[in-house]
Design a protein around this motif. Structure first.
Motif, PDB file in Angstrom:
ATOM      1  N   PRO A 141       0.799  -1.232   0.000  1.00 25.31           N
ATOM      2  CA  PRO A 141       0.000   0.000   0.000  1.00 25.31           C
ATOM      3  C   PRO A 141       0.827   1.275   0.000  1.00 25.31           C
ATOM      4  O   PRO A 141       0.336   2.328  -0.420  1.00 25.31           O
ATOM      5  N   ASP A 142       2.075   1.193   0.456  1.00 23.84           N
ATOM      6  CA  ASP A 142       2.907   2.398   0.516  1.00 23.84           C
ATOM      7  C   ASP A 142       3.744   2.604  -0.747  1.00 23.84           C
ATOM      8  O   ASP A 142       4.429   3.614  -0.871  1.00 23.84           O
ATOM      9  N   HIS A 143       3.663   1.661  -1.668  1.00 24.77           N
ATOM     10  CA  HIS A 143       4.399   1.809  -2.919  1.00 24.77           C
ATOM     11  C   HIS A 143       3.780   2.957  -3.713  1.00 24.77           C
ATOM     12  O   HIS A 143       2.564   3.093  -3.785  1.00 24.77           O
ATOM     13  N   GLU A 144       4.599   3.780  -4.320  1.00 23.84           N
ATOM     14  CA  GLU A 144       4.091   4.950  -5.032  1.00 23.84           C
ATOM     15  C   GLU A 144       3.178   4.587  -6.197  1.00 23.84           C
ATOM     16  O   GLU A 144       2.348   5.391  -6.623  1.00 23.84           O
ATOM     17  N   SER A 145       3.313   3.365  -6.715  1.00 26.27           N
ATOM     18  CA  SER A 145       2.475   2.932  -7.824  1.00 26.27           C
ATOM     19  C   SER A 145       1.407   1.926  -7.407  1.00 26.27           C
ATOM     20  O   SER A 145       0.741   1.340  -8.257  1.00 26.27           O
ATOM     21  N   ALA A 146       1.234   1.722  -6.109  1.00 24.99           N
ATOM     22  CA  ALA A 146       0.240   0.757  -5.642  1.00 24.99           C
ATOM     23  C   ALA A 146      -1.168   1.220  -6.002  1.00 24.99           C
ATOM     24  O   ALA A 146      -1.516   2.398  -5.823  1.00 24.99           O
ATOM     25  N   CYS A 147      -1.970   0.301  -6.488  1.00 23.91           N
ATOM     26  CA  CYS A 147      -3.322   0.641  -6.941  1.00 23.91           C
ATOM     27  C   CYS A 147      -4.172   1.255  -5.831  1.00 23.91           C
ATOM     28  O   CYS A 147      -5.026   2.106  -6.090  1.00 23.91           O
ATOM     29  N   MET A 148      -3.951   0.799  -4.588  1.00 17.21           N
ATOM     30  CA  MET A 148      -4.794   1.262  -3.484  1.00 17.21           C
ATOM     31  C   MET A 148      -4.637   2.758  -3.217  1.00 17.21           C
ATOM     32  O   MET A 148      -5.524   3.379  -2.636  1.00 17.21           O
TER      33      MET A 148
END
Length: 567
Positions: A129-136
């Motif tokens: 969830p903290d990834h800059e490209s995460a869909c959420m």
């Protein structure tokens, strides 16, 4: 040209133009505000770009750039400030610019990579969830109550494709409580020169069939569709039990939005030897870059437009399956052979299985992002809930059931017609374990069943036992299914469809097709008013399979009709 009473009346061109100009002048007030044109150019590093699609973000109207890369659009009537303009073209990332209300807009498109980078690590919409490209970050609702793509996908069977307990119990040859069946016994057939299975299967008697009971030393190709990220490493020998992390999310967001193409043969179908990921072209980015391939041409950033995402062909590679030369599941091929595949009048898989839910946005940006999110026509936002064989509402809009009853003397005749009015493929479709059961009953005034004199009855594989518990064998009705027989043992129906089988029968109802059956019951004088009921039920698997494996999967009532006939 004036059209009147369907007869064409020709006028000289100059007179026609004068009349049109006069009419336009009469309708326009001198003080009416004229639409402000938004003009500008679309460029690449190599110069002007012709044929780019330019639009006000979220709007249906668009312009194509000319040979000099120029375009002109009408500004929205409600535009009171900055207007977001987007441009897209094949091979390019979608770009965005802001038109402040005057002047020209220039958008410079950049090319995306065209090589699939195998070292790319897929991003989980849930685990990262903290990834800059995460869909959420942008496609899941926070406190707004919106229905956004990630929220919908989490409710969809695709999200559980790798860990579905029924799938794994069928793959492993276990019951849901973990009881494992015995390995399949084989004997050497001298005439064939090979080992062939012995009937009945040992696993069948203990925990139902299982791929790993037949082939304990092979992972098989189930993962090619059910666990595609895992299967990318070894499509013909990937064990779904080994899936972890993002691979265990089945058909996950990042995987689908990296699909750049599918490989289909001259017949429009994928090769039977290349299931799932083996017929898919992915476009994974190199380190330091990102790409998301989607169905909208005005979603800027790392997004790329692909018309494939709105086409049934996108679904083809995992919804077509041939084992040992026998078509096992083929919902895409059934659609392809039906009127639904007509490009002018038909419907796509997405039309039914990704229906719009009324949302006007598919994005909820994080609090630290101030970018404008446009309102869209809700018909352009497709749900990722993807209803299927377990969705009651979808199933109840799939078929129509008509029941006609006549009573003459001491007999009553019931005519039943089942029409596949809403599915773009056969019903039932895909997994050959699925069946649809038509049950017809006639009861007298005391609720007692009338004896069937003439008409079809349900076979033993509808279940031998108490009808109140779903065992309908012997009752009046029709069992709609694809029936396979084991090629070597002759077991029918053959549940282990990954083994060599032959097609015994297939009475499933094709798209827009109908099936009629007639039943004559004894109706003695004095039996009073008679009630005839016809029910159409979807069963996810043969009842013997569900009993052996402990699947608690109730039948779904698709349609029901009832008629009461006086004496």
């Amino acid at each position: 040209m004036i059209l009147k009473h369907r007869h064409f009346v020709w006028l000289p061109l100059a007179l026609a133009l004068a009349l049109m100009a006069g009419l336009a002048g009469a309708l326009e007030s001198p003080d009416s505000p004229q639409p402000t044109p938004i003009t500008g150019a679309v460029l690449t590093a190599d110069g002007p770009l012709a044929g780019a699609v330019v639009r006000v973000q979220g709007q249906a109207d668009y312009a194509l750039t000319d040979a000099q890369g120029r375009f002109s659009l009408d500004a929205p009537a409600s535009a009171g400030g900055d207007v977001s303009i987007t441009a897209s073209a094949a091979g390019m990332y979608i770009e965005q610019a802001v038109w402040p209300g005057s002047g020209e807009v220039t958008l410079t498109l950049r090319r995306h990579h065209t090589t699939d980078h195998l070292e790319y690590a897929f991003i989980s919409p849930v685990l990262d969830p903290d990834h800059e490209s995460a869909c959420m970050r942008c496609h899941a609702a926070r406190d707004s109550g919106l229905s956004l793509p990630v929220d919908e996908w989490l409710q969809d069977a695709h999200a559980g494709a790798a860990v579905n307990p029924r799938f794994l119990s069928f793959y492993n040859g276990t019951t849901l409580d973990g009881t494992t069946g015995g390995l399949t016994a084989y004997r050497f057939d001298a005439a064939l020169g090979i080992d062939v299975p012995v009937a009945p299967s040992q696993g069948q008697s203990e925990a139902g069939v299982g791929f790993r009971l037949d082939f304990p030393d092979s992972g098989g190709n189930c993962a090619a569709c059910h666990v595609p990220i895992l299967a990318l490493e070894a499509a013909h020998n990937a064990d779904p039990n080994a899936a972890t992390g993002v691979a265990a999310e089945g058909i996950t967001c990042d995987f689908c939005h990296k699909i750049a193409g599918v490989r289909l043969g001259p017949d429009g179908l994928p090769s039977p030897h290349l299931p799932g990921v083996l017929s898919i072209d992915l476009l994974r980015p190199p380190e330091g870059e990102q790409i998301f391939i989607g169905p909208l041409d005005d979603s800027p950033g790392d997004d790329v437009y692909s018309p494939l995402q709105n086409q049934s062909q996108f679904c083809a590679t995992c919804h077509t399956g041939t084992f040992w030369g026998v078509s096992i599941y083929n919902s895409f091929g059934e659609w392809l052979d039906s009127p639904y595949s007509d490009p002018e009048t038909g419907q796509t898989c997405q039309d039914c299985h990704m229906p719009p839910l009324g949302m006007t946005t598919f994005v909820e940006l994080p609090p630290d992002v101030t970018q404008h999110v446009p309102e869209r026509d809700p018909a352009t936002i497709f749900s990722h809930r993807m209803p299927g064989a377990a969705d009651v509402k979808l199933l109840q809009n799939t078929a129509e059931l008509t029941l006609d009853v006549t009573r003459e003397g001491d007999s009553l005749t019931a005519g039943v017609t089942v029409t596949n009015s809403g599915a773009g493929h056969h019903i039932p479709t895909d997994n050959p374990l699925r069946n649809i059961i038509l049950v017809v009953e006639a009861r007298d005034a005391d609720g007692q069943p009338l004896a069937l004199v003439e008409g079809p009855t349900l076979p033993v594989w509808a279940g031998v036992g108490d009808p109140a518990k779903g065992y309908y064998a012997g009752l009046p009705g029709v069992f709609y299914a694809k029936i396979l027989a084991d090629f070597y043992t002759g077991e029918t129906p053959a549940y282990a469809y990954w083994r060599q089988t032959r097609l015994v029968s297939d009475n499933r109802i094709p798209a827009l097709g109908s099936d009629s059956s007639t039943y004559r019951f004894a109706a003695p004088t004095g039996s009073g008013p008679i009630t005839v009921t016809a029910r159409l039920l979807l069963r996810r698997a043969f009842i013997e399979v569900m009993d052996l494996k402990g699947w608690d999967t109730p039948d779904i009532l698709m349609e029901e009709a009832s008629r009461r006939v006086a004496e």
